[in-house]
Scaffold this active site. Structure first.
Site, PDB file in Angstrom:
ATOM      1  NE  ARG B 271       3.027  -6.871   8.368  1.00 35.08           N
ATOM      2  CZ  ARG B 271       4.159  -7.463   8.010  1.00 35.08           C
ATOM      3  NH1 ARG B 271       5.136  -6.780   7.467  1.00 35.08           N
ATOM      4  NH2 ARG B 271       4.348  -8.747   8.210  1.00 35.08           N
ATOM      5  CG  HIS B 275       4.319  -6.327   3.227  1.00 31.81           C
ATOM      6  ND1 HIS B 275       4.701  -5.090   3.683  1.00 31.81           N
ATOM      7  CD2 HIS B 275       4.378  -6.278   1.882  1.00 31.81           C
ATOM      8  CE1 HIS B 275       4.986  -4.325   2.635  1.00 31.81           C
ATOM      9  NE2 HIS B 275       4.792  -5.025   1.534  1.00 31.81           N
ATOM     10  CE1 TYR B 284       7.188 -11.414   8.528  1.00 28.86           C
ATOM     11  CE2 TYR B 284       6.870 -12.697   6.540  1.00 28.86           C
ATOM     12  CZ  TYR B 284       6.548 -11.617   7.318  1.00 28.86           C
ATOM     13  OH  TYR B 284       5.579 -10.742   6.913  1.00 28.86           O
TER      14      TYR B 284
END
Lengths: 504, 392
Positions: B271, B275, B284
């Site tokens: 990805r 998100h 993160y």
């Protein structure tokens, strides 16, 4: 005729109410395309780049970098028909009015006029003083929404006057609200001001019971629901209450109200007044971290004065080396190196307390935190795997981190995962302090200013370069003996830098 | 902290094992053969795949921008996953039924769902504006993994209709992510599909991150191997390789339609974006990881292949870019023109037939709305000023 389009700050994250303007990528006069990045903003969730929804020429940036802006406030004016220009201002889209709207930025919320400060402080403390609590959807009464309203009246010559009168009018309103029997007149006052005053956006508002249609009616009539006493079930405010409040005489508002002070920085001094500064962003995080640390880890701090004359000479020699030509060599570099060496000798000072597991986690790597004062407050970026770096690399990393921290560009990764910290309080011109541990760490070293002091050196009193070190440690993990040994060794290494090699 | 999480996992199995990955087109654009997955494509077909990839990326880009401009509430970007979706989507036949998550914009494209209908959902003006029956593309499912059960159940229905193992055999395909594999729903659907030998393909886009949770906190073994425990084949495919995704999905769908039962496909991808637009991945994950995956871009390798094999010239690429840009501008225009739904429309599609309770609520709500009517009398100025603010 030029045609201006205003881009209002969108909610880019499902229910966010405001964002900080980090950096503008365009300036007035620049041509912009659809989806061209125009600005970076920081929300509570993320730093994001905003793409321009219009094609044209930037007419004006309506908010400044560093400003906190509510969702819905126009941030940029784009002229989408620049070719037929000359009169840039069109109709009621007066950019002046936008500037006024945007101006009451962060500090504006509780910007009471001087002299009224105390009254507002006591009477309207829950209202004006506390952090605004904007609603996310629907009949919001946040300043961001209110600021838009005068725009409609931009064509109305009385609008500007009224707009200035609105704000102070809230103060009498707040005072009046103090006495219960005058609630009716308070409502009247508020009614003639505007229901969407910051003063009325207090948390207390949330507790007001009223059905949405009634809220809308109140909003339309300019009645502040927080000032009403409801006559409906469970004290809820009814349509009749609102209409009664709106109908009662409203002559007092604005009369004799003092001129509104311009918005000022939160720290401006106003004799006799008080000012409330919203706790948010870095300040909020710092506060939470410090409280957590101070009240979970029993702190002990030890101090040591050290003659660093030789270390300063070493710093000068390093600076002259070709290897260090491109990096800044500061005394902090050698302090950092000394601390790293001490960690190797006493690994327990580079650890963390794992409460749930009832374990002490001794780390065999060092992410060396450097406390940095920035415009946005204290942040502690850390040099990852500092133990494995050569002195040049360490210097480079220290420099890089300090720069990005100062520039406000530190990434979350830079700020997390630290294992031990140095705070260089010397740069503020003080000798030492009792540092509070970075949460999750067990030791922090404060490095004070270096100054010429009378010092006994080889049996004689001489003028020497002297600094003070302070080591705070978590007494659950580190006993006095261990802490003392670590601090003593760090001092010894700074006194005679050769020891750093000897002990490395 | 994340280091410890992978402790105990067989070395190299989670992220770096290329040996077990089906790949037909390398990141450099070199065609490689795989004994189990022969693939013959004409130059036209390859150009079409390229066009699909570029256009869906552009649509996605436009939707992200519209979100940043306040025109959509949220958007789940597919950036980086175009090949997994186009490859599998182009393997479908008309009679197959798709059960997507909320990120399958490119599969929707393959099924002929107009992009603006996807945007309507994210703008909050409808609950998914397409007819699933018309496109054989089910509604977006927000609940993680729930659609795998729908797919398994639907596939069992296909079986009961006798539409398996025939010329016109049909299958279902269930899309889900790596995070969903930890859901009970997904595991239950595996059990049902396996036991009933249902004609379903489980297509897992392993994009390495379940929002902020890395794969090593989801599984100790490669995800495709999970299928073995349920009793059907699992295969890992290079999710950034549109050829491989096409070939592997085609074979899995064929075997499902033939009555061979389910297959789990783990499309190993990444990805590239957040998100959703409300997420900040820099909090993160490391920039280095992103950089490494940029080199495996699904579009660049097809472009390299086309150029190397002289199947396309610069005029073709310019045309595709221009077309993509036009599609993007059209989507933008359509999005801004989407009408706001009337408040009563929320009752319209709750049940297919009239329903007493809904009718009652409908009346109550209408009466409630009528309560606003007189409130607006006399002082309509303020309320509307806000709405007009952006105009002129």
């Amino acid at each position: 005729m030029a045609k201006l389009q205003h881009f209002k700050l969108p909610d880019v994250g499902e229910g966010l109410t405001e964002a900080d303007i980090i950096k503008w990528h365009v300036q007035p006069g620049d041509a912009v395309e659809i989806n061209q990045t125009i600005v970076e903003i920081e929300t509570a969730k993320a730093v994001v780049e905003l793409p321009c929804p219009y094609e044209g020429v930037v007419a004006e940036l309506l908010v400044e970098e560093g400003q906190t802006v509510d969702v819905g406030v126009p941030i940029i004016a784009v002229d989408v028909a620049p070719s037929d220009t000359t009169s840039v201002v069109g109709g009621d889209q007066d950019p002046e009015s936008y500037q006024n709207l945007a101006k009451p930025e962060t500090p504006a919320e509780p910007a009471e006029p001087a002299g009224q400060g105390q009254a507002a402080g006591s009477a309207a403390a829950p209202a004006a003083g506390e952090k605004r609590q904007p609603v996310l959807v629907g009949y919001g009464v946040k300043p961001g929404a209110t600021k838009r309203r005068p725009r409609k009246r931009g064509a109305d010559p009385a609008a500007a006057e009224r707009a200035t009168a609105e704000r102070p009018a809230a103060e009498p309103a707040a005072e009046a609200a103090q006495s219960a029997e005058s609630a009716e007149s308070a409502a009247a006052v508020a009614a003639s001001s505007v229901a969407v005053e910051p003063a009325s956006t207090a948390p207390g508002r949330v507790a007001v019971l009223a059905k949405p249609p009634v809220r809308k009616l109140a909003k339309d009539l300019g009645v502040d629901l927080t000032t009403l006493t409801g006559s409906g079930p469970q004290g809820s405010i009814t349509r009749a209450d609102v209409q009664a409040a709106a109908a009662s005489p409203a002559g007092t508002a604005g009369v004799g109200a003092p001129e509104r002070e311009p918005a000022v920085r939160p720290v401006a001094w106003r004799p006799g007044g008080e000012e409330r500064v919203a706790v948010k962003g870095v300040r909020k995080h710092t506060a939470a971290a410090m409280v957590r640390s101070a009240f979970t880890a029993p702190h002990v701090t030890e101090f040591l004065q050290v003659d660093v004359t030789d270390m300063m000479a070493a710093v000068r020699r390093l600076r002259s080396l070709a290897d260090f030509a491109d990096v800044k060599v500061s005394p902090l570099l050698l302090v950092a190196r000394a601390l790293l060496t001490a960690v190797r000798r006493y690994p327990m000072i580079n650890a963390s307390w794992d409460e749930p597991a009832e374990e002490i986690v001794v780390k065999h790597y060092v992410n060396l935190g450097i406390a940095a004062a920035t415009d946005r407050g204290l942040i502690v970026p850390n040099v990852k795997d500092a133990h494995a770096l050569s002195l040049v690399e360490l210097a480079t990393e220290l420099q890089r981190l300090t720069e990005i921290a100062r520039a406000g560009k530190a990434q979350p990764a830079d700020l997390s995962g630290g294992t031990i910290t140095i705070t260089n309080v010397g740069v503020f011109g003080v000798d030492t302090g009792t540092p509070i541990l970075t949460p999750g760490e067990v030791a922090i070293l404060a490095f004070g200013q270096i100054r010429d002091m009378p010092w006994v050196h080889e049996g004689e009193i001489k003028v020497r370069k002297v600094t003070t070190l302070a080591l705070s440690f978590d007494h659950r993990v580190i006993d006095g003996e261990l802490g003392s040994a670590a601090l003593r060794d760090i001092g010894a290494m700074l006194e005679d830098p050769l020891r750093m090699i000897a002990w490395a | 902290m994340t280091v410890d999480a992978s402790r105990g996992a067989p070395p190299g199995t989670l992220r770096n094992s290329s040996a077990e990955l089906v790949q037909l087109l390398t990141p450099e654009g070199e065609r490689v053969e795989h004994p189990d997955y022969p693939l013959e494509l004409t130059a036209d077909e390859i150009r079409d795949l390229y066009r699909d990839l570029v256009i869906v990326r552009r649509i996605d880009f436009e939707a992200v921008a519209l979100t940043r401009q306040g025109e959509l509430g949220i958007w789940a970007s597919l950036l980086g996953q175009e090949a997994a979706q186009i490859g599998s989507g182009r393997a479908l036949r008309d009679q197959d039924m798709v059960f997507p998550t909320y990120r399958e914009h490119a599969v929707a494209w393959c099924c002929g769902v107009e992009p603006i209908k996807l945007l309507g959902l994210y703008r909050g003006v409808n609950h998914a504006g397409w007819d699933p029956k018309e496109h054989n593309f089910h509604l977006y499912t927000i609940v993680i993994g729930a659609q795998t059960l729908h797919a398994a159940g639907y596939a069992m229905g296909i079986q009961r209709d006798g539409a398996v193992g025939t010329e016109s055999g049909a299958a279902t395909i269930a899309y889900f992510g790596d995070g969903a594999t930890s859901q009970g729903d997904v595991n239950e659907s595996f059990v049902w599909a396996s036991v009933f030998n249902a004609p379903v393909v489980f297509f897992c886009q392993n994009n390495q991150w379940a929002i902020s949770e890395p794969l090593e906190k989801q599984s100790r073994i490669p995800l495709y191997r999970r299928a073995q425990g349920f009793g059907f084949p699992g295969i890992r495919v290079d999710g950034n390789d549109v050829f491989a995704c096409l070939a592997v999905t085609r074979k899995a769908l064929d075997s499902a339609r033939d009555g061979q039962g389910p297959t789990l496909i783990e499309a190993f991808t990444y990805r590239m974006g957040a998100h959703t637009t409300t997420d900040d991945p820099t909090r993160y994950r490391l920039e280095a990881e992103l950089e490494a995956w940029k080199l495996k871009d699904p579009i660049e390798r097809v472009k390299a292949y086309l150029v190397k094999n002289e199947m396309a010239d610069s005029a073709f690429f310019d045309d595709v870019d221009a077309e993509a840009k036009q599609v993007g501008m059209d989507v933008r225009k359509q999005c801004l023109e989407l009408p706001d739904p009337g408040p009563m429309s929320i009752f319209d599609h709750v049940y297919a037939e009239p329903h007493a309770l809904i009718s009652e609520e409908q009346e109550q709500f209408a009466a409630y709305l009528a309560g606003f009517a007189d409130a607006a009398d006399g002082t309509d100025g303020a309320g509307r000023a806000d709405e007009e603010g952006n105009a002129s």
